[in-house]
Design a protein around this motif. Structure first.
Motif, PDB file in Angstrom:
ATOM      1  N   LEU A 185       0.846  -1.189   0.000  1.00  0.00           N
ATOM      2  CA  LEU A 185       0.000   0.000   0.000  1.00  0.00           C
ATOM      3  C   LEU A 185       0.883   1.242   0.000  1.00  0.00           C
ATOM      4  CD1 LEU A 185      -2.909   1.103   0.217  1.00  0.00           C
ATOM      5  CD2 LEU A 185      -2.612   1.096   2.701  1.00  0.00           C
ATOM      6  N   GLY A 186       0.614   2.175  -0.915  1.00  0.00           N
ATOM      7  CA  GLY A 186       1.451   3.361  -1.030  1.00  0.00           C
ATOM      8  C   GLY A 186       0.814   4.623  -0.496  1.00  0.00           C
ATOM      9  N   GLU A 187      -0.527   4.736  -0.596  1.00  0.00           N
ATOM     10  CA  GLU A 187      -1.165   5.986  -0.208  1.00  0.00           C
ATOM     11  C   GLU A 187      -2.581   5.741   0.312  1.00  0.00           C
ATOM     12  OE1 GLU A 187      -2.012  10.497  -1.965  1.00  0.00           O
ATOM     13  OE2 GLU A 187      -1.201   8.936  -3.275  1.00  0.00           O
ATOM     14  N   ILE A 188      -2.908   6.444   1.376  1.00  0.00           N
ATOM     15  CA  ILE A 188      -4.268   6.458   1.914  1.00  0.00           C
ATOM     16  C   ILE A 188      -4.820   7.839   1.644  1.00  0.00           C
ATOM     17  CG2 ILE A 188      -5.703   6.151   3.961  1.00  0.00           C
ATOM     18  CD1 ILE A 188      -3.393   4.478   5.157  1.00  0.00           C
ATOM     19  N   GLU A 189      -5.787   7.918   0.755  1.00  0.00           N
ATOM     20  CA  GLU A 189      -6.282   9.218   0.320  1.00  0.00           C
ATOM     21  C   GLU A 189      -7.234   9.835   1.349  1.00  0.00           C
ATOM     22  OE1 GLU A 189      -7.837   9.266  -3.658  1.00  0.00           O
ATOM     23  OE2 GLU A 189      -5.846   9.065  -4.550  1.00  0.00           O
ATOM     24  N   ALA A 190      -7.667  11.045   1.049  1.00  0.00           N
ATOM     25  CA  ALA A 190      -8.479  11.840   1.972  1.00  0.00           C
ATOM     26  C   ALA A 190      -9.750  11.113   2.389  1.00  0.00           C
ATOM     27  CB  ALA A 190      -8.826  13.184   1.327  1.00  0.00           C
ATOM     28  N   TYR A 191     -10.022  11.163   3.697  1.00  0.00           N
ATOM     29  CA  TYR A 191     -11.267  10.659   4.289  1.00  0.00           C
ATOM     30  C   TYR A 191     -11.515   9.182   4.016  1.00  0.00           C
ATOM     31  CZ  TYR A 191     -11.894  15.647   4.747  1.00  0.00           C
ATOM     32  OH  TYR A 191     -11.688  16.968   5.042  1.00  0.00           O
ATOM     33  N   ALA A 192     -10.457   8.421   3.759  1.00  0.00           N
ATOM     34  CA  ALA A 192     -10.598   7.004   3.423  1.00  0.00           C
ATOM     35  C   ALA A 192     -11.346   6.226   4.513  1.00  0.00           C
ATOM     36  CB  ALA A 192      -9.230   6.382   3.177  1.00  0.00           C
ATOM     37  N   PHE A 193     -11.031   6.524   5.787  1.00  0.00           N
ATOM     38  CA  PHE A 193     -11.680   5.831   6.905  1.00  0.00           C
ATOM     39  C   PHE A 193     -12.379   6.831   7.835  1.00  0.00           C
ATOM     40  CE2 PHE A 193      -8.298   3.042   5.448  1.00  0.00           C
ATOM     41  CZ  PHE A 193      -8.933   1.801   5.390  1.00  0.00           C
ATOM     42  N   ASP A 194     -12.753   7.938   7.315  1.00  0.00           N
ATOM     43  CA  ASP A 194     -13.411   8.981   8.103  1.00  0.00           C
ATOM     44  C   ASP A 194     -14.679   8.458   8.773  1.00  0.00           C
ATOM     45  OD1 ASP A 194     -14.090  11.650   8.962  1.00  0.00           O
ATOM     46  OD2 ASP A 194     -15.489  11.756   7.270  1.00  0.00           O
ATOM     47  N   LYS A 195     -14.823   8.763  10.070  1.00  0.00           N
ATOM     48  CA  LYS A 195     -16.013   8.431  10.864  1.00  0.00           C
ATOM     49  C   LYS A 195     -16.239   6.934  11.026  1.00  0.00           C
ATOM     50  CE  LYS A 195     -17.223  12.805  11.221  1.00  0.00           C
ATOM     51  NZ  LYS A 195     -16.267  13.403  10.266  1.00  0.00           N
ATOM     52  N   CYS A 196     -15.160   6.151  10.981  1.00  0.00           N
ATOM     53  CA  CYS A 196     -15.271   4.725  11.334  1.00  0.00           C
ATOM     54  C   CYS A 196     -15.153   4.651  12.855  1.00  0.00           C
ATOM     55  CB  CYS A 196     -14.192   3.906  10.641  1.00  0.00           C
ATOM     56  SG  CYS A 196     -14.360   3.829   8.853  1.00  0.00           S
ATOM     57  N   ILE A 197     -16.239   4.902  13.528  1.00  0.00           N
ATOM     58  CA  ILE A 197     -16.210   5.187  14.965  1.00  0.00           C
ATOM     59  C   ILE A 197     -15.888   3.972  15.843  1.00  0.00           C
ATOM     60  CG2 ILE A 197     -17.738   7.183  14.774  1.00  0.00           C
ATOM     61  CD1 ILE A 197     -20.046   5.379  15.641  1.00  0.00           C
ATOM     62  N   LEU A 198     -16.010   2.742  15.302  1.00  0.00           N
ATOM     63  CA  LEU A 198     -15.698   1.553  16.092  1.00  0.00           C
ATOM     64  C   LEU A 198     -14.325   0.976  15.784  1.00  0.00           C
ATOM     65  CD1 LEU A 198     -19.101  -0.406  16.202  1.00  0.00           C
ATOM     66  CD2 LEU A 198     -18.178   1.239  17.830  1.00  0.00           C
ATOM     67  N   LEU A 199     -13.627   1.552  14.826  1.00  0.00           N
ATOM     68  CA  LEU A 199     -12.288   1.082  14.486  1.00  0.00           C
ATOM     69  C   LEU A 199     -11.377   1.251  15.699  1.00  0.00           C
ATOM     70  CD1 LEU A 199     -10.493   0.003  12.186  1.00  0.00           C
ATOM     71  CD2 LEU A 199      -9.947   2.390  11.635  1.00  0.00           C
ATOM     72  N   GLN A 200     -10.715   0.155  16.095  1.00  0.00           N
ATOM     73  CA  GLN A 200      -9.969   0.176  17.358  1.00  0.00           C
ATOM     74  C   GLN A 200      -8.471   0.373  17.194  1.00  0.00           C
ATOM     75  OE1 GLN A 200     -11.046  -3.459  19.364  1.00  0.00           O
ATOM     76  NE2 GLN A 200     -13.174  -2.857  19.613  1.00  0.00           N
ATOM     77  N   GLY A 201      -7.924  -0.153  16.111  1.00  0.00           N
ATOM     78  CA  GLY A 201      -6.482  -0.042  15.909  1.00  0.00           C
ATOM     79  C   GLY A 201      -6.152  -0.039  14.431  1.00  0.00           C
ATOM     80  N   ILE A 202      -5.027   0.581  14.108  1.00  0.00           N
ATOM     81  CA  ILE A 202      -4.590   0.619  12.708  1.00  0.00           C
ATOM     82  C   ILE A 202      -3.067   0.518  12.652  1.00  0.00           C
ATOM     83  CG2 ILE A 202      -4.415   3.127  12.501  1.00  0.00           C
ATOM     84  CD1 ILE A 202      -5.907   0.810   9.831  1.00  0.00           C
ATOM     85  N   PHE A 203      -2.592  -0.341  11.743  1.00  0.00           N
ATOM     86  CA  PHE A 203      -1.159  -0.495  11.492  1.00  0.00           C
ATOM     87  C   PHE A 203      -0.885   0.029  10.096  1.00  0.00           C
ATOM     88  CE2 PHE A 203       2.355  -2.849   9.603  1.00  0.00           C
ATOM     89  CZ  PHE A 203       3.336  -2.759  10.577  1.00  0.00           C
ATOM     90  N   ILE A 204      -0.061   1.066  10.010  1.00  0.00           N
ATOM     91  CA  ILE A 204       0.272   1.669   8.721  1.00  0.00           C
ATOM     92  C   ILE A 204       1.594   1.073   8.244  1.00  0.00           C
ATOM     93  CG2 ILE A 204       0.667   3.808   7.455  1.00  0.00           C
ATOM     94  CD1 ILE A 204      -2.110   3.643   8.698  1.00  0.00           C
ATOM     95  N   PRO A 205       1.595   0.278   7.171  1.00  0.00           N
ATOM     96  CA  PRO A 205       2.829  -0.380   6.719  1.00  0.00           C
ATOM     97  C   PRO A 205       3.873   0.613   6.216  1.00  0.00           C
ATOM     98  CG  PRO A 205       1.052  -0.740   5.138  1.00  0.00           C
ATOM     99  CD  PRO A 205       0.429  -0.082   6.331  1.00  0.00           C
ATOM    100  N   ASN A 206       5.109   0.166   6.131  1.00  0.00           N
ATOM    101  CA  ASN A 206       6.212   1.076   5.808  1.00  0.00           C
ATOM    102  C   ASN A 206       6.240   1.522   4.356  1.00  0.00           C
ATOM    103  OD1 ASN A 206       7.187  -1.223   4.515  1.00  0.00           O
ATOM    104  ND2 ASN A 206       8.769  -1.639   6.045  1.00  0.00           N
ATOM    105  N   THR A 207       5.346   0.987   3.538  1.00  0.00           N
ATOM    106  CA  THR A 207       5.273   1.421   2.143  1.00  0.00           C
ATOM    107  C   THR A 207       4.405   2.665   1.971  1.00  0.00           C
ATOM    108  OG1 THR A 207       3.539  -0.255   1.876  1.00  0.00           O
ATOM    109  CG2 THR A 207       5.747  -0.823   1.088  1.00  0.00           C
ATOM    110  N   VAL A 208       3.673   3.033   3.011  1.00  0.00           N
ATOM    111  CA  VAL A 208       2.810   4.223   2.943  1.00  0.00           C
ATOM    112  C   VAL A 208       3.660   5.468   3.189  1.00  0.00           C
ATOM    113  CG1 VAL A 208       0.884   5.462   4.002  1.00  0.00           C
ATOM    114  CG2 VAL A 208       0.733   2.996   3.647  1.00  0.00           C
ATOM    115  N   LYS A 209       3.652   6.392   2.225  1.00  0.00           N
ATOM    116  CA  LYS A 209       4.417   7.632   2.339  1.00  0.00           C
ATOM    117  C   LYS A 209       3.577   8.776   2.908  1.00  0.00           C
ATOM    118  CE  LYS A 209       7.955   5.744   0.245  1.00  0.00           C
ATOM    119  NZ  LYS A 209       9.136   5.330   1.039  1.00  0.00           N
ATOM    120  N   ILE A 210       2.279   8.767   2.588  1.00  0.00           N
ATOM    121  CA  ILE A 210       1.418   9.886   2.959  1.00  0.00           C
ATOM    122  C   ILE A 210       0.102   9.363   3.531  1.00  0.00           C
ATOM    123  CG2 ILE A 210       0.184  11.929   2.131  1.00  0.00           C
ATOM    124  CD1 ILE A 210       2.160  12.041  -0.208  1.00  0.00           C
ATOM    125  N   ILE A 211      -0.294   9.925   4.671  1.00  0.00           N
ATOM    126  CA  ILE A 211      -1.654   9.748   5.176  1.00  0.00           C
ATOM    127  C   ILE A 211      -2.356  11.065   4.921  1.00  0.00           C
ATOM    128  CG2 ILE A 211      -3.106   9.250   7.175  1.00  0.00           C
ATOM    129  CD1 ILE A 211      -0.744   7.775   8.417  1.00  0.00           C
TER     130      ILE A 211
END
Length: 307
Positions: A61-87
């Protein structure tokens, strides 16, 4: 989009990207595994997935674009892999149940409001590869108590940590070139800001200690950048025999609290000119005195110490 009864999604290897708003408002979706062939998660792909608890992101995964997971109110944890340059902007904004965020080496920028209103996050560790925290990145993260800013960070934009009311201390790395004066506005529990060692030692050695307030004074950030940019601690320590000159500059720096923000830049320029004058005198005076009076170095230093 708007598949309100969708519970489970299995995405096969070979998928390259998840399109804009692909699962927007799939409010019953609970879990998603993103295969490592996916390079981009597009705008709002999982926005308002109100039941989403688990997201698995894989290397590739290289990029997570705007509002990709916006308002996911029950999401508990997230691991951003080292291939992602921009959140990007608002990618996880409003994820109020998010307690754990793991950011890996390789990440370079945290976008505007990326984690805004994530009120359950308690700790953030930024890898050394992050150079920029954009405005509002962690605004209203009211549960955030600890932030580790990695060496390599260069800029924190306005209101980046605004209203982080539980944040109690912060270390500013020596690589920082700019912090907006509003970056830590309304961080009401912030009682300790630690700067690079040279500046910390410099501040504790003279009158500024009285108003520095362990880095929390409203003008401390601006003063810090002036000290670092102009290498003031190194320059003044170099004037080892010039105690009276040092006192002059100490007094100038010590009067900063009485100067309005609009005049600070001009005042800093004045200090810089004064320091340059002293340095030039320090470099040129010994030779001139020796040429004029023919005396040895030790006596020259004694003479200069009275100036």
């Amino acid at each position: 989009m708007f598949c309100s009864k969708l519970l489970i999604v299995i995405l096969n290897d070979g998928l390259n990207e998840i399109e804009e708003l692909a699962f927007h408002y799939c409010e019953s979706l609970q879990r998603i595994i993103i295969p490592n062939t996916v390079k981009t998660i597009r705008y709002g792909a999982f926005q308002y997935c109100l039941g989403l608890v688990t997201v698995s992101l894989d290397d590739g995964l290289g990029e997570i674009e705007a509002y990709a997971f916006d308002k996911c109110i029950l999401l508990q944890g997230i691991f951003i892999p080292n291939t992602v340059k921009i959140i990007n902007c608002g990618a996880f904004s409003g994820c109020s149940g998010l307690t754990t965020v793991t950011l890996c080496e390789g990440l370079e920028k945290i976008g505007e409001g990326a984690f805004a209103n994530c009120t359950s996050i308690q700790r953030i560790i930024l890898p050394d590869t992050v150079k920029l925290i954009q405005k509002w990145a962690f605004i209203h993260c009211s549960g955030l108590t600890a932030v580790s800013l990695g060496d390599g960070l260069e800029e924190i934009e306005q209101k980046a940590f605004n209203m982080c009311t539980s944040l109690n201390e912060i270390d500013i790395p020596s690589t920082i070139k700019a912090i907006d004066e509003s970056a830590f506005d309304y961080c009401s529990s912030l009682t300790r800001v630690r700067f690079c060692n040279k500046v910390e030692e410099f501040i504790s050695s003279f009158a500024m200690q009285n108003w520095w307030e362990i880095g929390c004074h409203q003008k401390s950030l601006l003063t810090y950048f002036f000290l670092v940019k102009r290498s003031i601690p190194e320059h003044l320590m170099g004037l080892s025999f010039m105690s009276s000159w040092q006192v002059c500059l100490y007094n100038m720096l010590g009067s900063i609290p009485t100067i309005a923000y609009g005049y600070l830049d001009a005042y800093f320029d004045t200090i810089d000119v004064k320091l340059t004058t002293y340095e030039n005198l320090w470099n040129e005076a010994p030779m001139l005195i020796q040429e004029q009076f023919g005396i040895d170095d030790s006596l020259v230093m004694k003479i200069l110490s009275f100036l």
